[in-house]
Design an enzyme around this catalytic site. Structure first.
Site, mmCIF file in Angstrom:
data_model
loop_
_atom_site.group_PDB
_atom_site.id
_atom_site.type_symbol
_atom_site.label_atom_id
_atom_site.label_comp_id
_atom_site.label_asym_id
_atom_site.label_seq_id
_atom_site.Cartn_x
_atom_site.Cartn_y
_atom_site.Cartn_z
ATOM 1 N N GLU A 1 45.556 32.966 59.661
ATOM 2 C CA GLU A 1 44.213 32.690 59.150
ATOM 3 C C GLU A 1 43.597 31.452 59.821
ATOM 4 O O GLU A 1 42.395 31.415 60.051
ATOM 5 C CB GLU A 1 44.205 32.564 57.625
ATOM 6 C CG GLU A 1 44.518 33.870 56.887
ATOM 7 C CD GLU A 1 43.604 35.043 57.252
ATOM 8 O OE1 GLU A 1 42.477 34.818 57.727
ATOM 9 O OE2 GLU A 1 44.040 36.202 57.087
ATOM 10 N N TYR B 1 36.664 30.331 52.938
ATOM 11 C CA TYR B 1 37.061 31.586 53.594
ATOM 12 C C TYR B 1 38.578 31.648 53.823
ATOM 13 O O TYR B 1 39.248 32.619 53.432
ATOM 14 C CB TYR B 1 36.265 31.696 54.905
ATOM 15 C CG TYR B 1 36.815 32.605 55.942
ATOM 16 C CD1 TYR B 1 36.743 33.983 55.782
ATOM 17 C CD2 TYR B 1 37.404 32.109 57.104
ATOM 18 C CE1 TYR B 1 37.250 34.831 56.751
ATOM 19 C CE2 TYR B 1 37.906 32.934 58.073
ATOM 20 C CZ TYR B 1 37.830 34.295 57.890
ATOM 21 O OH TYR B 1 38.333 35.119 58.849
ATOM 22 N N ASP C 1 33.505 36.820 55.262
ATOM 23 C CA ASP C 1 33.195 36.350 56.617
ATOM 24 C C ASP C 1 32.022 37.180 57.136
ATOM 25 O O ASP C 1 31.423 37.959 56.379
ATOM 26 C CB ASP C 1 34.434 36.446 57.524
ATOM 27 C CG ASP C 1 34.844 37.894 57.787
ATOM 28 O OD1 ASP C 1 34.272 38.818 57.148
ATOM 29 O OD2 ASP C 1 35.720 38.115 58.634
#
Ligand code: ADE
Length: 336
Positions: A39, A118, A136
């Site tokens: 991520e 996010y 996103d």
């Protein structure tokens, strides 16, 4: 959307994902560490670019412990070419902090440097199965089309803010991680910005924009004016060594660049010859970078003291920020 339609949405999306999810290294034998690394790497970077970096990273730093004690120069070297180097440093900081005080949920994750909503939502939903939606650019596009949102968004952040409540209402509470990954995957593979593959979309019957024929109009953003910026840089070789300056981003002399000739600095030099013109874009700014051979003054200015001469034959061993590496390779191929 009523509860029955929401249930159909979740079921079709998750079935599609189970049949179409890309095989990605962080999805095989998943772990919290793999999720965190992937991520961080996937912030502002496409999946296909990340894959080789992720594999090399796991070979060198297989867990939080090995990453936490690594030399920051090795950390930056492995990140070389991915860009946005503060991510590499923040990922190491994450490992160091996590070992002492492990995060357990979305709110804990937000306290780590470099982890925004996010990334926190992605890690919390995938690794902790927490019911929090990831939004996103891909997810904005999917939901803007599903709900036929015709708003002219002033920015991506604004669109994310607008769409987040819709995503949190739709998320599958039983499979939040799969739901989030499925939304991102659908946006990347089917509900693409250009030439979306609506005929193959598992959600087409539920998609307002598809029904109305407005898919190419959702979402819409105010076009930002592009800015231009010109920079001058120095190409200076002494006894087979190239002069490089530490980047402010890498810190600890971990990342190097061709020295910038700001107007004050350039005043001390006679610029002999324009050797190369490089271009790169960051956000909405286009940088044109002119690289000059120059005569260095007899008395060296103070700022040269923070620079280092690197043997040209060893320049591949240190970390150079992506465009600088390309420019240096191009310049080394040229005969002067
Ligand atoms: N982009 C960011 N995180 C992702 C993930 N887990 N899967 C696919 N695309 C992503």
């Amino acid at each position: 959307m009523d509860a029955k339609t929401q249930a159909a949405f979740r079921k079709r999306l998750l079935r599609w994902f189970s049949q179409n999810a890309r095989i990605l290294p962080w999805r095989e034998e998943p772990s919290l560490y793999k999720t965190v690394v992937s991520e961080f790497m996937l912030q502002q970077t496409q999946v296909k670019t990340v894959i080789p970096y992720f594999n090399r990273w796991l070979e060198c730093f297989p867990d939080f412990e090995s990453l936490s004690i690594a030399d920051v120069r090795d950390v930056i070297k492995l990140w070389e070419g991915l860009g946005y180097y503060s991510r590499a440093k923040n990922l190491q900081l994450f490992a160091q902090k996590f070992i002492k005080n492990p995060a357990k949920n979305f709110l804990d994750l937000l306290k780590f440097k470099g982890v925004g909503a996010y990334t926190a939502a992605a890690i919390a939903s995938i690794a902790f199965h927490e019911n929090v939606a990831v939004v996103d650019g891909n997810v904005v596009r999917v939901l803007a089309r599903i709900f036929n949102l015709r708003t002219l968004f002033p920015s991506k952040d604004n669109a994310v803010k607008c769409v987040t409540p819709l995503a949190n209402e739709l998320i599958d509470a039983q499979h939040p991680g799969d739901f989030n990954e499925a939304m991102m995957e659908l946006g990347a593979l089917v509900c693409t910005k250009n030439n979306p593959k609506c005929e193959n979309c598992p959600l087409k019957d539920l998609c307002e924009a598809f029904q109305q024929g407005t898919v190419d109009k959702c979402p819409q953003f105010i076009q930002l004016e592009r800015k231009k910026c010109l920079k001058k840089r120095l190409w200076w070789i002494k006894e087979g060594c190239l002069l490089l300056e530490p980047s402010r981003i890498g810190g600890a002399n971990a990342l190097w660049e061709l020295p910038e000739l700001t107007p004050e600095r350039a005043a001390c030099f006679v610029l002999d010859k324009l050797l190369f013109v490089g271009k790169r874009s960051i956000g909405t700014t286009t940088f044109t970078e002119e690289i000059y051979a120059a005569s260095v003054p007899n008395t060296e200015p103070m700022w040269l003291k923070q620079c280092t001469y690197f043997p040209l034959k060893d320049v591949h061993k240190i970390s150079l920020s992506g465009p600088h590496k390309r420019w240096i390779q191009a310049l080394l191929k040229k005969s002067f």
